[in-house]
Scaffold this motif. Structure first.
Motif, PDB file in Angstrom:
ATOM      1  N   SER A 340     -20.309  48.660  12.741  1.00 50.91           N
ATOM      2  CA  SER A 340     -20.684  47.938  13.632  1.00 50.91           C
ATOM      3  C   SER A 340     -19.389  47.346  14.658  1.00 50.91           C
ATOM      4  CB  SER A 340     -21.365  46.456  13.229  1.00 50.91           C
ATOM      5  OG  SER A 340     -20.366  45.855  12.185  1.00 50.91           O
ATOM      6  N   GLY A 341     -19.748  46.827  15.670  1.00 50.44           N
ATOM      7  CA  GLY A 341     -18.562  46.219  16.512  1.00 50.44           C
ATOM      8  C   GLY A 341     -18.956  45.049  17.021  1.00 50.44           C
ATOM      9  N   GLU A 342     -17.902  44.344  17.417  1.00 45.08           N
ATOM     10  CA  GLU A 342     -18.159  42.834  17.997  1.00 45.08           C
ATOM     11  C   GLU A 342     -17.600  42.862  19.447  1.00 45.08           C
ATOM     12  OE1 GLU A 342     -16.444  38.185  17.682  1.00 45.08           O
ATOM     13  OE2 GLU A 342     -15.516  39.837  16.545  1.00 45.08           O
ATOM     14  N   LEU A 343     -18.618  42.506  20.496  1.00 46.98           N
ATOM     15  CA  LEU A 343     -18.414  42.345  21.814  1.00 46.98           C
ATOM     16  C   LEU A 343     -17.847  41.026  21.829  1.00 46.98           C
ATOM     17  CD1 LEU A 343     -20.690  42.836  24.660  1.00 46.98           C
ATOM     18  CD2 LEU A 343     -19.673  40.624  24.478  1.00 46.98           C
ATOM     19  N   ALA A 344     -16.497  40.960  22.335  1.00 54.29           N
ATOM     20  CA  ALA A 344     -15.698  39.722  22.203  1.00 54.29           C
ATOM     21  C   ALA A 344     -15.006  39.322  23.619  1.00 54.29           C
ATOM     22  CB  ALA A 344     -14.807  39.716  21.058  1.00 54.29           C
ATOM     23  N   CYS A 345     -14.604  38.380  23.844  1.00 56.46           N
ATOM     24  CA  CYS A 345     -13.697  37.964  24.989  1.00 56.46           C
ATOM     25  C   CYS A 345     -14.512  38.295  26.194  1.00 56.46           C
ATOM     26  CB  CYS A 345     -12.483  38.634  24.991  1.00 56.46           C
ATOM     27  SG  CYS A 345     -11.184  37.801  25.944  1.00 56.46           S
ATOM     28  N   LEU A 346     -15.638  38.313  26.584  1.00 53.84           N
ATOM     29  CA  LEU A 346     -16.380  38.517  27.688  1.00 53.84           C
ATOM     30  C   LEU A 346     -16.333  37.565  28.595  1.00 53.84           C
ATOM     31  CD1 LEU A 346     -18.210  40.644  29.486  1.00 53.84           C
ATOM     32  CD2 LEU A 346     -20.090  39.353  28.515  1.00 53.84           C
ATOM     33  N   TYR A 347     -15.552  37.935  29.891  1.00 58.62           N
ATOM     34  CA  TYR A 347     -15.311  36.718  30.869  1.00 58.62           C
ATOM     35  C   TYR A 347     -15.333  37.114  32.086  1.00 58.62           C
ATOM     36  CZ  TYR A 347     -13.463  32.709  33.398  1.00 58.62           C
ATOM     37  OH  TYR A 347     -13.217  31.980  34.282  1.00 58.62           O
ATOM     38  N   VAL A 348     -15.823  36.775  33.112  1.00 55.68           N
ATOM     39  CA  VAL A 348     -15.718  36.980  34.563  1.00 55.68           C
ATOM     40  C   VAL A 348     -15.407  35.933  35.278  1.00 55.68           C
ATOM     41  CG1 VAL A 348     -17.402  37.603  36.423  1.00 55.68           C
ATOM     42  CG2 VAL A 348     -17.884  38.536  34.392  1.00 55.68           C
ATOM     43  N   SER A 349     -14.574  35.862  36.174  1.00 54.47           N
ATOM     44  CA  SER A 349     -13.846  35.079  36.829  1.00 54.47           C
ATOM     45  C   SER A 349     -14.767  34.092  37.715  1.00 54.47           C
ATOM     46  CB  SER A 349     -12.529  35.378  37.855  1.00 54.47           C
ATOM     47  OG  SER A 349     -12.956  36.190  38.767  1.00 54.47           O
ATOM     48  N   LYS A 350     -14.661  32.777  37.921  1.00 53.66           N
ATOM     49  CA  LYS A 350     -15.486  32.404  38.851  1.00 53.66           C
ATOM     50  C   LYS A 350     -15.686  32.689  40.285  1.00 53.66           C
ATOM     51  CE  LYS A 350     -16.037  29.042  35.694  1.00 53.66           C
ATOM     52  NZ  LYS A 350     -17.459  29.035  34.982  1.00 53.66           N
ATOM     53  N   THR A 351     -14.764  33.212  40.873  1.00 52.13           N
ATOM     54  CA  THR A 351     -14.830  33.836  42.158  1.00 52.13           C
ATOM     55  C   THR A 351     -15.809  35.131  42.202  1.00 52.13           C
ATOM     56  OG1 THR A 351     -12.765  34.933  41.939  1.00 52.13           O
ATOM     57  CG2 THR A 351     -12.868  32.886  42.981  1.00 52.13           C
ATOM     58  N   HIS A 352     -15.922  35.832  41.103  1.00 53.36           N
ATOM     59  CA  HIS A 352     -16.695  37.022  40.937  1.00 53.36           C
ATOM     60  C   HIS A 352     -17.952  36.824  40.102  1.00 53.36           C
ATOM     61  CE1 HIS A 352     -12.909  38.199  42.785  1.00 53.36           C
ATOM     62  NE2 HIS A 352     -13.461  39.454  43.113  1.00 53.36           N
ATOM     63  N   GLU A 353     -18.492  35.636  40.040  1.00 52.35           N
ATOM     64  CA  GLU A 353     -19.992  35.315  39.237  1.00 52.35           C
ATOM     65  C   GLU A 353     -21.178  36.066  39.955  1.00 52.35           C
ATOM     66  OE1 GLU A 353     -19.815  31.321  38.174  1.00 52.35           O
ATOM     67  OE2 GLU A 353     -18.716  31.541  36.441  1.00 52.35           O
ATOM     68  N   ASN A 354     -21.992  36.176  39.312  1.00 52.26           N
ATOM     69  CA  ASN A 354     -23.373  36.482  39.922  1.00 52.26           C
ATOM     70  C   ASN A 354     -23.324  37.723  41.007  1.00 52.26           C
ATOM     71  OD1 ASN A 354     -24.567  34.148  39.048  1.00 52.26           O
ATOM     72  ND2 ASN A 354     -23.572  33.054  40.640  1.00 52.26           N
ATOM     73  N   GLN A 355     -22.352  38.866  40.509  1.00 54.95           N
ATOM     74  CA  GLN A 355     -22.320  39.879  41.006  1.00 54.95           C
ATOM     75  C   GLN A 355     -22.417  41.184  40.034  1.00 54.95           C
ATOM     76  OE1 GLN A 355     -18.955  40.467  44.082  1.00 54.95           O
ATOM     77  NE2 GLN A 355     -18.510  38.213  43.691  1.00 54.95           N
ATOM     78  N   GLY A 356     -22.750  40.817  38.970  1.00 56.57           N
ATOM     79  CA  GLY A 356     -23.409  42.040  37.908  1.00 56.57           C
ATOM     80  C   GLY A 356     -22.170  42.375  36.983  1.00 56.57           C
ATOM     81  N   TYR A 357     -20.977  41.887  37.166  1.00 53.82           N
ATOM     82  CA  TYR A 357     -19.703  42.368  36.315  1.00 53.82           C
ATOM     83  C   TYR A 357     -20.093  42.065  34.804  1.00 53.82           C
ATOM     84  CZ  TYR A 357     -17.629  42.695  41.178  1.00 53.82           C
ATOM     85  OH  TYR A 357     -17.282  43.255  42.211  1.00 53.82           O
ATOM     86  N   GLY A 358     -20.530  41.139  34.522  1.00 52.57           N
ATOM     87  CA  GLY A 358     -20.720  40.692  33.141  1.00 52.57           C
ATOM     88  C   GLY A 358     -21.728  41.696  32.633  1.00 52.57           C
ATOM     89  N   ARG A 359     -22.851  42.162  33.168  1.00 55.49           N
ATOM     90  CA  ARG A 359     -23.539  43.181  32.629  1.00 55.49           C
ATOM     91  C   ARG A 359     -22.943  44.513  32.485  1.00 55.49           C
ATOM     92  NH1 ARG A 359     -28.881  42.126  36.280  1.00 55.49           N
ATOM     93  NH2 ARG A 359     -27.403  41.263  37.462  1.00 55.49           N
ATOM     94  N   LYS A 360     -22.086  44.776  33.526  1.00 54.75           N
ATOM     95  CA  LYS A 360     -21.436  46.135  33.506  1.00 54.75           C
ATOM     96  C   LYS A 360     -20.767  46.332  32.360  1.00 54.75           C
ATOM     97  CE  LYS A 360     -20.414  47.752  37.504  1.00 54.75           C
ATOM     98  NZ  LYS A 360     -19.464  48.037  38.803  1.00 54.75           N
ATOM     99  N   LEU A 361     -19.914  45.189  32.028  1.00 54.22           N
ATOM    100  CA  LEU A 361     -18.961  45.133  30.946  1.00 54.22           C
ATOM    101  C   LEU A 361     -19.737  45.415  29.652  1.00 54.22           C
ATOM    102  CD1 LEU A 361     -16.193  42.692  32.151  1.00 54.22           C
ATOM    103  CD2 LEU A 361     -15.850  45.042  31.800  1.00 54.22           C
ATOM    104  N   MET A 362     -20.918  44.478  29.585  1.00 61.58           N
ATOM    105  CA  MET A 362     -21.357  44.778  28.375  1.00 61.58           C
ATOM    106  C   MET A 362     -22.217  46.128  28.257  1.00 61.58           C
ATOM    107  SD  MET A 362     -23.852  41.309  27.783  1.00 61.58           S
ATOM    108  CE  MET A 362     -24.560  40.986  29.418  1.00 61.58           C
ATOM    109  N   ALA A 363     -22.680  46.569  29.493  1.00 66.01           N
ATOM    110  CA  ALA A 363     -23.129  48.256  29.152  1.00 66.01           C
ATOM    111  C   ALA A 363     -22.147  49.074  28.703  1.00 66.01           C
ATOM    112  CB  ALA A 363     -23.776  48.414  30.571  1.00 66.01           C
ATOM    113  N   PHE A 364     -20.732  48.635  29.475  1.00 64.97           N
ATOM    114  CA  PHE A 364     -19.610  49.312  29.112  1.00 64.97           C
ATOM    115  C   PHE A 364     -19.409  49.501  27.507  1.00 64.97           C
ATOM    116  CE2 PHE A 364     -14.953  49.589  28.440  1.00 64.97           C
ATOM    117  CZ  PHE A 364     -14.778  51.213  29.187  1.00 64.97           C
ATOM    118  N   VAL A 365     -19.250  48.421  27.106  1.00 65.41           N
ATOM    119  CA  VAL A 365     -18.942  48.136  25.571  1.00 65.41           C
ATOM    120  C   VAL A 365     -19.973  48.821  24.761  1.00 65.41           C
ATOM    121  CG1 VAL A 365     -18.888  46.300  23.782  1.00 65.41           C
ATOM    122  CG2 VAL A 365     -17.558  46.012  25.875  1.00 65.41           C
ATOM    123  N   GLU A 366     -21.245  48.725  25.047  1.00 68.55           N
ATOM    124  CA  GLU A 366     -22.132  49.400  24.223  1.00 68.55           C
ATOM    125  C   GLU A 366     -22.211  50.837  24.547  1.00 68.55           C
ATOM    126  OE1 GLU A 366     -27.292  50.199  24.587  1.00 68.55           O
ATOM    127  OE2 GLU A 366     -26.285  47.921  25.225  1.00 68.55           O
TER     128      GLU A 366
END
Length: 426
Positions: A340-366
């Motif tokens: 197993s693996g732990e998805l950790a330290c996921l953070y998107v700066s306030k200036t770049h929120e709501n642009q899909g970066y969080g989902r992109k990083l989750m998909a990348f880690v997966e």
């Protein structure tokens, strides 16, 4: 200014050194109380070896001078008909303002020179109406501008153009800045607009050319004319090769430097493209990661990490950069004994929120986890449970589902985080 501010500024300096910035200042801004501060900001740019070309408007000064002389203007901003009387007032007001700007630059120890660099031709007949002395920029005297810039001299360009027969034409400064920037291969245009133009506008922080054009269509009737003009010119400039155009409130002290030298920025940036990459972090990036997540740690959204802790597991961490600026991060900690693996330290700066970066990083880690042969990933969260469920497809599970080593750490942390899991299908 604190040390962290200085460090943030310094990371931009190599990128901008010897680049050309076209600063387009609205006449109303040049008459504001904040203008001396803007001149100091220009001195800072020059001290960092950034080449500055100053294009200024003069509609505010033209309107005031016309009122003092009792002249009825045919148009003030160079977008409509310019009759003989209006042209004369425009020349007098613009040249007077140019001289005042030169005096101000001299006061902050900057060398400057007024230059008739814009070769113009008559705008002609538009919609059946002769525009008389309103002009369009035909070309820019690039050679003369470069000679000044190479000598450390700031060229000042008023909203006036000249033809080969010695005639003068009134040109719009917003449009003129585009032509100057294109001809010089400038990295940026920065429009400093009057405060009154921003009232209730609610402009986005970053927009692409396509999004800008859509915004201009949707809000044609409610955007202030000054803002509409600058956004329209910004989109055109990006199409013509200028990578970034910024529209700022010129009444705010340090707005210019904040926009250029900080991740958060200050005004609205129009961009022609957006270079993104997700990459592993290096030791030199650890400070950037800690700075990026600092507020989230303070808000108890993320667990506190020391520099040593990040460095010891540096291969687990990834950065998402936009134009070489870190805007988001994530980590994948692997537990091979549990596949197993732990998805950790996921953070998107306030200036770049709501642009899909969080989902992109989750998909990348997966994807990374799958490549490593892991059967599942899990995440611990105190405040982002719904986000992980809705955007990442995680399901909440009992803490007993954690790997033995991770569960010990969980129980001793005292954070009482909720545990979420995503099992990969075969």
């Amino acid at each position: 200014m604190n040390v962290s501010d200085l460090r943030e500024i310094l990371q931009y300096v190599p990128r901008f050194r010897e680049r050309v910035f076209v600063i387009a200042i609205d006449g109303e801004v040049a008459a504001s109380d904040n203008f001396p501060n803007i001149l100091l900001d220009l001195a800072v740019l020059r001290s960092l070896s950034i080449k500055v070309v100053l294009v200024h408007g003069a509609a505010h000064q033209i309107t005031e001078l016309a009122a003092a002389r009792g002249v009825k203007l045919s148009n003030a901003d160079g977008t409509g008909v310019t009759d003989t009387a209006t042209l004369q007032v425009s020349i007098d007001a613009a040249i007077r303002l140019t001289n005042e700007i030169m005096e101000g630059l001299s006061a902050v120890d900057l060398r400057a020179a007024y230059i008739n660099a814009m070769i113009a031709h008559p705008a002609g007949i538009l919609g059946g109406v002769d525009q008389q002395y309103t002009g369009r920029v035909e070309r820019v005297d690039v050679k003369a501008l470069k000679l000044l810039l190479d000598e450390g001299i700031c060229p000042i360009i008023p909203p006036l153009g000249f033809d080969g027969e010695g005639r003068t034409f009134r040109v719009n400064s917003d449009a003129a800045a585009v032509e100057v920037a294109e001809e010089l291969g400038a990295s940026k245009i920065i429009y400093l607009a009057p405060h009154s133009a921003f009232a209730g506008e609610g402009l986005p922080r970053q927009v692409s050319v396509a999004e800008t054009n859509d915004l201009l269509k949707r809000r044609k009737d409610d955007l202030a004319p000054s803002i509409w003009s600058k956004l329209d010119c910004a989109a055109r400039a990006c199409v013509q090769g200028v990578l970034r155009v910024h529209v700022l409130d010129g009444s705010v002290n340090e707005a210019l430097l904040t926009e250029i030298f900080s991740h958060e920025g200050f005004g609205t940036m129009v961009y022609s493209n957006e270079y993104q990459q997700i990459r592993r972090i290096f030791k030199k990036d650890v400070r950037a990661v800690m700075s990026l997540i600092r507020q989230s740690v303070k808000n108890e959204e993320l667990v506190r990490r020391t520099r040593t802790e990040i460095t010891e597991k540096i291969e687990d961490y990834w950065l998402l950069e936009v134009d070489r600026t870190p805007v988001a991060c994530v980590a994948l900690h692997v537990y091979p004994e549990d596949a197993s693996g732990e998805l950790a330290c996921l953070y998107v700066s306030k200036t770049h929120e709501n642009q899909g970066y969080g989902r992109k990083l989750m998909a990348f880690v997966e994807n990374i986890a799958r490549e490593k042969g892991l059967k599942r990933i899990f995440a611990l969260s105190t405040q982002a449970v719904h986000y992980l469920q809705q955007k990442g497809g995680f399901v909440e599970v009992a803490p007993e589902r954690l790997p033995a080593v991770r569960r010990i750490k969980y129980e001793t942390s005292g954070r009482n985080s909720r545990v979420l899991e995503k099992i990969f299908s075969a």
